[in-house]
Design a protein around this motif. Sequence first.
Motif, mmCIF file in Angstrom:
data_model
loop_
_atom_site.group_PDB
_atom_site.id
_atom_site.type_symbol
_atom_site.label_atom_id
_atom_site.label_comp_id
_atom_site.label_asym_id
_atom_site.label_seq_id
_atom_site.Cartn_x
_atom_site.Cartn_y
_atom_site.Cartn_z
ATOM 1 N N GLU A 152 0.831 -1.202 0.000
ATOM 2 C CA GLU A 152 0.000 0.000 0.000
ATOM 3 C C GLU A 152 0.865 1.251 0.000
ATOM 4 O O GLU A 152 0.541 2.258 -0.652
ATOM 5 N N TYR A 169 -2.492 4.830 -11.568
ATOM 6 C CA TYR A 169 -3.576 3.998 -11.054
ATOM 7 C C TYR A 169 -4.420 3.441 -12.199
ATOM 8 O O TYR A 169 -4.788 2.265 -12.210
ATOM 9 N N LEU A 173 -5.078 -0.562 -13.277
ATOM 10 C CA LEU A 173 -6.396 -1.175 -13.465
ATOM 11 C C LEU A 173 -6.515 -1.787 -14.860
ATOM 12 O O LEU A 173 -7.087 -2.863 -15.031
ATOM 13 N N GLN A 184 -2.022 -7.690 -6.695
ATOM 14 C CA GLN A 184 -2.542 -7.750 -5.334
ATOM 15 C C GLN A 184 -1.904 -6.658 -4.493
ATOM 16 O O GLN A 184 -0.737 -6.311 -4.698
ATOM 17 N N ASP A 247 -9.631 -9.104 -6.762
ATOM 18 C CA ASP A 247 -10.796 -8.218 -6.869
ATOM 19 C C ASP A 247 -10.760 -7.130 -5.806
ATOM 20 O O ASP A 247 -11.055 -5.960 -6.085
ATOM 21 N N GLU A 248 -10.419 -7.507 -4.574
ATOM 22 C CA GLU A 248 -10.297 -6.516 -3.496
ATOM 23 C C GLU A 248 -9.202 -5.496 -3.825
ATOM 24 O O GLU A 248 -9.339 -4.302 -3.523
ATOM 25 N N SER A 249 -8.135 -5.956 -4.446
ATOM 26 C CA SER A 249 -7.025 -5.067 -4.790
ATOM 27 C C SER A 249 -7.443 -4.052 -5.847
ATOM 28 O O SER A 249 -7.065 -2.873 -5.776
ATOM 29 N N VAL A 250 -8.197 -4.501 -6.833
ATOM 30 C CA VAL A 250 -8.710 -3.578 -7.850
ATOM 31 C C VAL A 250 -9.583 -2.515 -7.188
ATOM 32 O O VAL A 250 -9.462 -1.313 -7.482
ATOM 33 N N SER A 251 -10.457 -2.928 -6.281
ATOM 34 C CA SER A 251 -11.320 -1.972 -5.572
ATOM 35 C C SER A 251 -10.486 -0.993 -4.755
ATOM 36 O O SER A 251 -10.813 0.201 -4.670
ATOM 37 N N PHE A 252 -9.402 -1.491 -4.165
ATOM 38 C CA PHE A 252 -8.525 -0.645 -3.352
ATOM 39 C C PHE A 252 -7.880 0.429 -4.229
ATOM 40 O O PHE A 252 -7.822 1.606 -3.847
ATOM 41 N N GLU A 254 -8.997 1.563 -7.101
ATOM 42 C CA GLU A 254 -10.062 2.481 -7.516
ATOM 43 C C GLU A 254 -10.365 3.484 -6.401
ATOM 44 O O GLU A 254 -10.617 4.669 -6.676
ATOM 45 N N GLN A 255 -10.328 3.038 -5.161
ATOM 46 C CA GLN A 255 -10.545 3.931 -4.020
ATOM 47 C C GLN A 255 -9.448 4.992 -3.942
ATOM 48 O O GLN A 255 -9.737 6.173 -3.701
#
Length: 260
Positions: A152, A169, A173, A184, A247-252, A254-255
Motif C-alpha cells: 500500500e 492507477y 487497473l 494484489q 478483486d479486493e485489490s482492484v477496488s482498493f 479504484e478507491q
Amino acid sequence: MQYFAAVLRILREHAGLTQEELGELMHYTGSAVSAVETCAKPPTDEFIEAAEKALDANGLLRSAITFLRLERYPVHFQGFVQLEQDALSVSSYCPQLIDGLLQTPQYAREVLGCAFPPFDEEEVDLLVAARMDRKALLDRKPAAVVNVILEEAALRRLIGGPEVMGQQYAYLLECAARPNVVIQVLPMSRAGHAGLQGPMTLLETPDETSMAYMESNGRSILLSKPDEVGVLARRYAMIRSQALGPDESVSFIEQLMGEL
C-alpha cells in the motif's frame, strides 16, 4: 555496442560522409553521431532507424536494435532482463515502488529523476524507453503470466504528484484486466507480514527452471540453486496469502483514484 559503432563508422566513411554530414541527413547533430561512434552513448531505436535510411544499409543497422536495447539497462540489470523477456512467469513483490513492468512512462521518468547521483536528461530518456521495452512480454505469444504484489505504501507515495499517480492507477487497473496479469495489494493494516525482509522477483524460465532476483542500491543477486530459490518461493507464497485478493485489490486502487 562497440560492434555497431564500428559498422556505423565504416558505412559512413564508405559513403564519403563526415559525422556532421551524416547527422544532417539524419536530422541529428554531428556530436550525436560522434557520441555513438565513440560508444559514449548507446543509440536509440530512432537513431538507428535514421542511420539505416540515411546510409541505405539494407537492414544491417536495423538488425542491431534487439541486441542494443540491452545496452540501455544498467549493467547489473542486463542479465535479469534477458531472462525476464523469455520467462514463462514473473512474480514480484514491491514494497516501495510500483513494479517497472507496470509503470507508465510519466511515473518511470519521475522515479528515475529522483536518482542520485542524478542522470542527465538524455540518460533518463534512454532508461525510460528501456523500461517501456520490457512490457513486450505482456503482449508476446504466448504471453508471460505476471503476478505483482504491491505494498500500500508504494501506491500511496505520490510520485510526480496527483496527475502522474492518477494515470498510474488507471494503468494498473488496465493491466489488472488482462487475463495474464494478477495485481494484489498488501495493506498497511497487515503490520507484520512475510515481506519485511525486502523486495524480490521470481522467474520461471522456458525450461521450467525457477530463479530469483533481488536488487538494492545498484547491486543485484540472481539465484538459481533450488534450495535458495525454494525459500524465497515459499516466502512469496506467504506474502501473497497475506495480501488482498485480486478483486479486493482492484477496488482498493479504484478507491485511491477517488481520493486524488
